[in-house]
Motif scaffolding. Structure first.
Motif, PDB file in Angstrom:
ATOM      1  N   ILE A  89      82.342   8.515  52.789  1.00 21.95           N
ATOM      2  CA  ILE A  89      81.245   9.445  52.559  1.00 21.95           C
ATOM      3  C   ILE A  89      81.334  10.570  53.588  1.00 21.95           C
ATOM      4  N   SER A  90      80.999  11.791  53.170  1.00 21.52           N
ATOM      5  CA  SER A  90      80.933  12.912  54.116  1.00 21.52           C
ATOM      6  C   SER A  90      79.505  13.414  54.179  1.00 21.52           C
ATOM      7  N   VAL A  91      79.102  13.823  55.393  1.00 22.05           N
ATOM      8  CA  VAL A  91      77.734  14.267  55.637  1.00 22.05           C
ATOM      9  C   VAL A  91      77.780  15.583  56.397  1.00 22.05           C
ATOM     10  N   ALA A  92      77.008  16.559  55.939  1.00 22.28           N
ATOM     11  CA  ALA A  92      76.872  17.826  56.640  1.00 22.28           C
ATOM     12  C   ALA A  92      75.806  17.663  57.714  1.00 22.28           C
ATOM     13  N   VAL A  93      76.241  17.736  58.962  1.00 22.73           N
ATOM     14  CA  VAL A  93      75.339  17.532  60.089  1.00 22.73           C
ATOM     15  C   VAL A  93      74.893  18.887  60.611  1.00 22.73           C
ATOM     16  N   ALA A  94      73.614  19.164  60.579  1.00 22.38           N
ATOM     17  CA  ALA A  94      73.077  20.461  61.019  1.00 22.38           C
ATOM     18  C   ALA A  94      73.005  20.516  62.534  1.00 22.38           C
ATOM     19  N   GLY A  95      73.096  21.751  63.040  1.00 23.56           N
ATOM     20  CA  GLY A  95      72.887  21.951  64.464  1.00 23.56           C
ATOM     21  C   GLY A  95      74.094  21.679  65.318  1.00 23.56           C
ATOM     22  N   GLU A  96      75.281  21.469  64.717  1.00 25.53           N
ATOM     23  CA  GLU A  96      76.500  21.251  65.473  1.00 25.53           C
ATOM     24  C   GLU A  96      77.478  22.351  65.138  1.00 25.53           C
ATOM     25  N   ALA A  97      78.237  22.773  66.144  1.00 24.68           N
ATOM     26  CA  ALA A  97      79.271  23.759  65.889  1.00 24.68           C
ATOM     27  C   ALA A  97      80.336  23.138  65.032  1.00 24.68           C
ATOM     28  N   GLY A  98      80.816  23.850  64.062  1.00 20.82           N
ATOM     29  CA  GLY A  98      81.832  23.280  63.196  1.00 20.82           C
ATOM     30  C   GLY A  98      82.073  24.179  62.014  1.00 20.82           C
ATOM     31  N   THR A  99      82.434  23.606  60.909  1.00 19.53           N
ATOM     32  CA  THR A  99      82.761  24.364  59.714  1.00 19.53           C
ATOM     33  C   THR A  99      81.546  25.108  59.190  1.00 19.53           C
ATOM     34  N   SER A 100      81.728  26.357  58.817  1.00 20.76           N
ATOM     35  CA  SER A 100      80.638  27.137  58.230  1.00 20.76           C
ATOM     36  C   SER A 100      80.591  26.830  56.748  1.00 20.76           C
ATOM     37  N   VAL A 101      79.479  26.331  56.295  1.00 22.00           N
ATOM     38  CA  VAL A 101      79.354  25.913  54.912  1.00 22.00           C
ATOM     39  C   VAL A 101      78.278  26.750  54.241  1.00 22.00           C
ATOM     40  N   ALA A 102      78.631  27.434  53.126  1.00 22.70           N
ATOM     41  CA  ALA A 102      77.645  28.224  52.386  1.00 22.70           C
ATOM     42  C   ALA A 102      76.854  27.299  51.496  1.00 22.70           C
ATOM     43  N   THR A 103      75.573  27.423  51.542  1.00 23.58           N
ATOM     44  CA  THR A 103      74.727  26.569  50.730  1.00 23.58           C
ATOM     45  C   THR A 103      74.129  27.377  49.598  1.00 23.58           C
ATOM     46  N   ALA A 104      74.125  26.797  48.405  1.00 22.78           N
ATOM     47  CA  ALA A 104      73.553  27.468  47.238  1.00 22.78           C
ATOM     48  C   ALA A 104      72.049  27.353  47.284  1.00 22.78           C
ATOM     49  N   PRO A 105      71.370  28.265  46.601  1.00 19.86           N
ATOM     50  CA  PRO A 105      69.912  28.142  46.547  1.00 19.86           C
ATOM     51  C   PRO A 105      69.527  26.796  45.963  1.00 19.86           C
ATOM     52  N   ALA A 106      68.483  26.247  46.496  1.00 18.26           N
ATOM     53  CA  ALA A 106      68.066  24.916  46.053  1.00 18.26           C
ATOM     54  C   ALA A 106      67.705  24.948  44.583  1.00 18.26           C
ATOM     55  N   PRO A 107      68.226  23.988  43.796  1.00 15.56           N
ATOM     56  CA  PRO A 107      67.870  23.940  42.384  1.00 15.56           C
ATOM     57  C   PRO A 107      66.411  23.553  42.208  1.00 15.56           C
ATOM     58  N   ALA A 108      65.919  23.726  40.978  1.00 16.59           N
ATOM     59  CA  ALA A 108      64.528  23.370  40.709  1.00 16.59           C
ATOM     60  C   ALA A 108      64.313  21.913  41.051  1.00 16.59           C
ATOM     61  N   PRO A 109      63.230  21.602  41.726  1.00 15.97           N
ATOM     62  CA  PRO A 109      63.009  20.220  42.148  1.00 15.97           C
ATOM     63  C   PRO A 109      62.845  19.293  40.962  1.00 15.97           C
ATOM     64  N   VAL A 110      63.380  18.089  41.123  1.00 10.18           N
ATOM     65  CA  VAL A 110      63.243  17.068  40.087  1.00 10.18           C
ATOM     66  C   VAL A 110      62.046  16.213  40.435  1.00 10.18           C
ATOM     67  N   VAL A 111      61.126  16.095  39.486  1.00  9.95           N
ATOM     68  CA  VAL A 111      59.920  15.324  39.741  1.00  9.95           C
ATOM     69  C   VAL A 111      60.254  13.851  39.585  1.00  9.95           C
ATOM     70  N   GLU A 112      60.029  13.094  40.632  1.00 12.14           N
ATOM     71  CA  GLU A 112      60.316  11.663  40.602  1.00 12.14           C
ATOM     72  C   GLU A 112      59.101  10.909  41.107  1.00 12.14           C
ATOM     73  N   ALA A 113      59.086   9.634  40.806  1.00 17.50           N
ATOM     74  CA  ALA A 113      57.994   8.803  41.281  1.00 17.50           C
ATOM     75  C   ALA A 113      58.021   8.770  42.797  1.00 17.50           C
ATOM     76  N   PRO A 114      56.891   8.823  43.462  1.00 15.24           N
ATOM     77  CA  PRO A 114      56.876   8.791  44.933  1.00 15.24           C
ATOM     78  C   PRO A 114      57.450   7.473  45.421  1.00 15.24           C
ATOM     79  N   GLU A 115      58.202   7.560  46.515  1.00 12.36           N
ATOM     80  CA  GLU A 115      58.822   6.355  47.063  1.00 12.36           C
ATOM     81  C   GLU A 115      57.800   5.555  47.845  1.00 12.36           C
ATOM     82  N   ALA A 116      57.945   4.246  47.753  1.00 13.82           N
ATOM     83  CA  ALA A 116      57.067   3.366  48.508  1.00 13.82           C
ATOM     84  C   ALA A 116      57.417   3.468  49.984  1.00 13.82           C
ATOM     85  N   PRO A 117      56.452   3.304  50.878  1.00 19.49           N
ATOM     86  CA  PRO A 117      56.758   3.386  52.312  1.00 19.49           C
ATOM     87  C   PRO A 117      57.755   2.302  52.691  1.00 19.49           C
ATOM     88  N   GLU A 118      58.727   2.676  53.494  1.00 22.70           N
ATOM     89  CA  GLU A 118      59.772   1.733  53.878  1.00 22.70           C
ATOM     90  C   GLU A 118      59.302   0.906  55.051  1.00 22.70           C
TER      91      GLU A 118
END
Length: 472
Positions: A80-109
């Motif tokens: 798995i790869s994860v984009a970690v914010a706040g660290e110097a590294g590869t510059s990654v262009a992010t697309a505008p966030a797509p329309a949010p998907v409405v999902e059932a609220p998650e139960a508290p963990e």
């Protein structure tokens, strides 16, 4: 379009046991675009020894899952790869966030203490967080199945999976894997276990209810049948051959047994034993509760104690062959292995320093070991370092057999079924409770005299269990 500096970090498949080389991904708990935090469990994997959950060691946004569920991955390979914010590294262009998907609220963990691998200790209630079910989109050689045209997205590549919202049904890992092997959607199964947990029996009942009538069944001939382990596979009439992949625990067991059979010269000795007094002793312990109210007492407990007593009298049976040093290593403590049949195959967890435990302590440890193995939660460390093993073939109604040594051990004891048989007792033929014991040993370090003495001592203790007090 906005741009931010992010560092792409990869999480590699760790060696969750000692010396393991690969693991199978059973379930992904995240998808591309999800935010993960340091210590969050992102997937469940099965090794040759156990099923464990993997926490990720950093915080960020999931970029890519490199392998689908069911894939076998070598240790050290990025999963798995994860984009970690706040660290110097590869510059990654992010697309505008797509329309949010409405999902059932998650139960508290529930609060969770972080662990490196395994199921780990948990606090709070048994409520689980709601998870989304992943349905992998595939295409056949003839072309993709027709689907509604998706809305255009700005992502550089199609997502590997389509998400369907909904709560994740409650089921233990072995049951979840069995459902996957049988092609059963857990959301369609009616649970009967405590707190709505789906059991193996629920899966079998669901499969039986879904099975067609005795009339001929139509099935795609070209499509292979996915199956559970041989011991748990459900074969429906007319379904054709069932193919079981050799991987995980079954693969490791096969390799270990071949190595053992062709490395250590096996010798097996047998003895029939009148265990009438032992069975009476078991009943007395159950009725009196003297070992504890919630302690499970069984004949296997006394067989284990008898073996440990014999090892104390003959420590040479608790040994290991060191080929490199050309030495016989007599172990300082007895790590007693108990062969356990699980949905993933045969495993042999062991009770550390079992020889130092009282009968009550041994009973508690034995009960915990068996229950943990049945739930598929045996930790890799519990299956390492065994010195001698018991296999209870009697639970299957089998009288005896020639057990194969657990690799690295000098002996293994098979405990057969207890049956009422005619027996000469005090000069008369009367019905008595009789069992057969079989002891296999490595003839390089255990000769016939030592093996015979150990087996005779075990038999003598089970015939007269009071010797547990005088010898133990």
């Amino acid at each position: 379009m906005t741009t931010e500096v992010r560092s792409l970090r990869e999480f590699k498949m760790p060696d969750v046991g000692e010396g393991l080389t690969e693991a199978e991904i059973l379930s992904w708990y995240v998808k591309p675009g999800d935010t993960v935090t340091d210590g969050q469990v992102v997937c469940e994997v099965e090794t040759a020894k156990a099923a464990v959950e993997l926490p990720i060691p950093f915080t960020g946004v999931v970029e890519q899952l490199f392998f689908p569920e069911g894939a076998t991955v070598d240790v050290g390979t990025a999963i798995i790869s994860v984009a970690v914010a706040g660290e110097a590294g590869t510059s990654v262009a992010t697309a505008p966030a797509p329309a949010p998907v409405v999902e059932a609220p998650e139960a508290p963990e529930p609060e969770r203490r972080e662990v490196l691998v395994g199921y780990g200790p948990r606090t709070g209630g048994s409520q689980r967080r709601a998870r989304r079910t992943t349905v992998t989109a595939t295409a056949t050689a003839a072309g993709p199945a027709p689907t509604p045209a998706p809305a255009p997205v700005a992502a550089p590549a199609p997502a590997p999976a389509v998400e369907v919202s909904g709560d994740r049904p409650l089921a233990k890992p072995p049951v979840r894997k069995l459902a996957k092997d049988l092609g059963i959607d857990l959301r369609a199964v009616t649970p009967t276990g405590p707190d709505g947990v789906i059991t193996r029996e629920d899966l079998h009942a669901h499969a039986a209810a879904a099975a067609p009538a005795p009339a001929p069944v139509e099935a795609p001939a070209a499509e292979p049948v996915s199956a559970a382990p041989v011991s748990a596979a459900v074969v429906l009439p007319g379904a054709g051959d069932v193919r079981v992949p050799i991987k995980g625990v079954r693969k490791a067991t096969a390799q270990a047994m071949v190595a053992s059979a062709f490395t250590a010269p096996h010798v097996t000795e047998f003895v029939q034993v009148d265990v009438t007094r032992t069975m009476k002793f078991v009943r007395r312990l159950k009725e009196s509760g003297e070992l504890g109210r919630d302690v499970r007492v069984s004949p296997l407990l006394l067989v284990a104690k008898a073996l440990l007593t014999a090892v104390k009298r003959h420590p040479g049976i608790n040994a290991q062959w060191d080929e490199a040093a050309q030495e016989i290593v007599i172990k300082g403590q007895v790590n007693l292995g108990i062969a356990a049949a699980t949905p993933r195959g045969l495993i042999v967890p062991n009770i550390k320093d079992a020889g130092a435990r009282t009968l009550s302590g041994l009973a508690v440890s034995l009960g915990e070991l068996i229950e943990t193995a049945r739930q598929g939660k045996t930790a890799p460390g519990d299956m390492q370092g065994g010195t001698i093993t018991i296999t209870n073939v009697g639970v299957f109604g089998v009288d005896s057999g020639t057990p194969i040594l657990n690799p690295g051990e000098a002996a293994i004891l098979a405990f057969g079924a207890v049956r009422e048989l005619p027996w000469v007792h005090k000069g008369k033929v009367v019905p008595r409770q009789v069992t057969t014991l079989a002891l296999s040993f490595d003839h390089r370090l255990v000769d016939g005299e030592l093996g015979s003495k150990v087996l005779a001592d075990i038999a003598g203790i089970l015939e007269h269990p009071k010797r547990l007090i005088t010898w133990g």
